[in-house]
Write a protein that holds these residues in place. Sequence first.
Motif, PDB file in Angstrom:
ATOM      1  N   VAL A 336       2.357 -12.002   0.788  1.00 52.41           N
ATOM      2  CA  VAL A 336       1.912 -11.900  -0.604  1.00 52.41           C
ATOM      3  C   VAL A 336       1.217 -13.172  -1.077  1.00 52.41           C
ATOM      4  CG1 VAL A 336       2.648 -11.580  -2.993  1.00 52.41           C
ATOM      5  CG2 VAL A 336       3.625 -10.148  -1.189  1.00 52.41           C
ATOM      6  N   LYS A 340      -3.178 -14.512  -0.865  1.00 52.27           N
ATOM      7  CA  LYS A 340      -3.753 -14.533  -2.211  1.00 52.27           C
ATOM      8  C   LYS A 340      -5.113 -15.226  -2.291  1.00 52.27           C
ATOM      9  CE  LYS A 340      -2.391 -14.802  -7.041  1.00 52.27           C
ATOM     10  NZ  LYS A 340      -3.773 -15.025  -7.497  1.00 52.27           N
ATOM     11  N   LEU A 343      -7.574 -12.725  -0.994  1.00 53.44           N
ATOM     12  CA  LEU A 343      -7.667 -11.545  -1.849  1.00 53.44           C
ATOM     13  C   LEU A 343      -8.285 -11.879  -3.207  1.00 53.44           C
ATOM     14  CD1 LEU A 343      -4.266  -9.830  -1.008  1.00 53.44           C
ATOM     15  CD2 LEU A 343      -6.542  -9.251  -0.150  1.00 53.44           C
ATOM     16  N   GLU A 367       6.043  -6.009   1.151  1.00 58.55           N
ATOM     17  CA  GLU A 367       4.815  -6.761   0.933  1.00 58.55           C
ATOM     18  C   GLU A 367       3.551  -5.981   1.305  1.00 58.55           C
ATOM     19  OE1 GLU A 367       4.934 -10.963   2.070  1.00 58.55           O
ATOM     20  OE2 GLU A 367       7.008 -10.647   2.708  1.00 58.55           O
ATOM     21  N   LEU A 371       0.598  -4.301  -1.212  1.00 56.17           N
ATOM     22  CA  LEU A 371      -0.716  -4.937  -1.173  1.00 56.17           C
ATOM     23  C   LEU A 371      -1.807  -3.935  -0.811  1.00 56.17           C
ATOM     24  CD1 LEU A 371       0.159  -8.313   0.605  1.00 56.17           C
ATOM     25  CD2 LEU A 371      -0.706  -8.065  -1.726  1.00 56.17           C
ATOM     26  N   TYR A 375      -5.156  -3.103  -3.222  1.00 56.15           N
ATOM     27  CA  TYR A 375      -6.405  -3.812  -2.931  1.00 56.15           C
ATOM     28  C   TYR A 375      -7.336  -2.944  -2.083  1.00 56.15           C
ATOM     29  CZ  TYR A 375      -4.886  -8.349  -4.741  1.00 56.15           C
ATOM     30  OH  TYR A 375      -4.495  -9.380  -5.558  1.00 56.15           O
TER      31      TYR A 375
END
Length: 469
Positions: A336, A340, A343, A367, A371, A375
């Motif tokens: 996560v 980041k 992402l 996780e 995600l 995304y």
Amino acid sequence: MALLHKDRLFPIDGPTKEVARDLYDGIKDLPIISPHGHCDPSWFAFNNSFSDPVSLFVIPDHYVFRMLCSQGIGLDQLGVPCADGSKVEEDPRKIWRLFAENFFLLRATPSAMWLEHAFQEVFGIDDPLSKNNADEIYNHIDACLKRDEFRPRALFDQFNIETLATTEMALDDLRHHKTIEQSDWCGKVITTYRPDNVVDPDFDNFADNVMNFGELTGEDTANWIGYLNAHRIRRMYFKQVGGATASDHGHPSARTENLSTQVASQLFQKALKGTCTPKEADAFRGQMLTEMARMSIDDGLTLQIHAGSHRNHSKAILNKFGRDKGFDVPGKIEFVESLKPLLDAFGLEKDLRIILFMLDETTQSKELAPLAGVYPALRIGPPWWFYDSYEGMMRFRENITETAGFYNTVGFNDDTRAFCSIPARHDVARRVDAGYLAKLVAMGRLRLSEAHEVARDLSYELVKAAYSF
């Protein structure tokens, strides 16, 4: 008697088993897409016969010899070549006898099922391998390998492989892929861009590799901008010459960074000088994942991240036999926060495909599924290395489906070393998915018509879409 039970891996419950059989029958003969095979492209370039059963089933397959090693059988006894030039056993029949005598060690492991699938379906063997029939089975396989229908290209066609992607390092000249392309054979064998040797500061001879990288591309790889340009050039070379549709990155962590040009350049110079601390080396690898994502937006290559393996855990084995000899061990990692920076930069890009592979199962539901479930750029890769097994694949579906659904996954990835295990691995995956979907039908969570559609998607359509095949 058959080596394999016809209903292997299906649910025990009778009605649910019938549904699983029905679903499996609809997908079992679909073409195979193998997006991450570790096959040697020279097999298909030269199409020479495999020399003997040991070179086909034992020496290339660390899934097999790691278990034997755990029981005190040396890799040298199994004929695995030594990087330091030390002598190893060279008599294939002697190696096969040792393998057969200890085949029982593989009971209930994925390797046993993969091997027995190959023995039965490829070579027509119906007796379990043991020390009592080792020579008989060796002779049978050896005689088969001398026939044209058991050469690599013929087996490729027999296995109904539509596309197989090998994996080559950034400095590879792709000569074998050129030979395949120039031949009159129609099999589709493409490459994958694996730049670890010019991305990882901890890789052997990293600085020399980067300088060679510059010579190959005509770029000044002693500076950050030239180094990045060299990657762009090699990625395009892999696309044009080897048909690559993906890059692949084997990092110890999922760390990403999005540093300024100045800071990234300074870190690069430390990597070239060999003065990076472990944290700085990890930061550099993390920066390069973000750079690879940036390049993927431009050239369309799917970005694969195989994170979380403590590679070459045994220094003694690494020094004697080299890399990739079964001593890659899963480590606990975090996604996560690690992802980041990447992402934040590119996670909302609809045309970017980033496939995450995990070795820590605790991250699947906590996780990875959340995600990938939000995304657009992310997809969850199938279980890899220690978890491409019945239990691993079933837990994977149970852990991620409710949050990420089916369509944020990418089908099955066989990650094979031994060529004949490709159809065996795909058969296991299709049986597992049929059983899982049958359970959902029995519970009223999925209509049978939907289950048939999903089964085909998991076996064939999703992998084609993820890798642009």
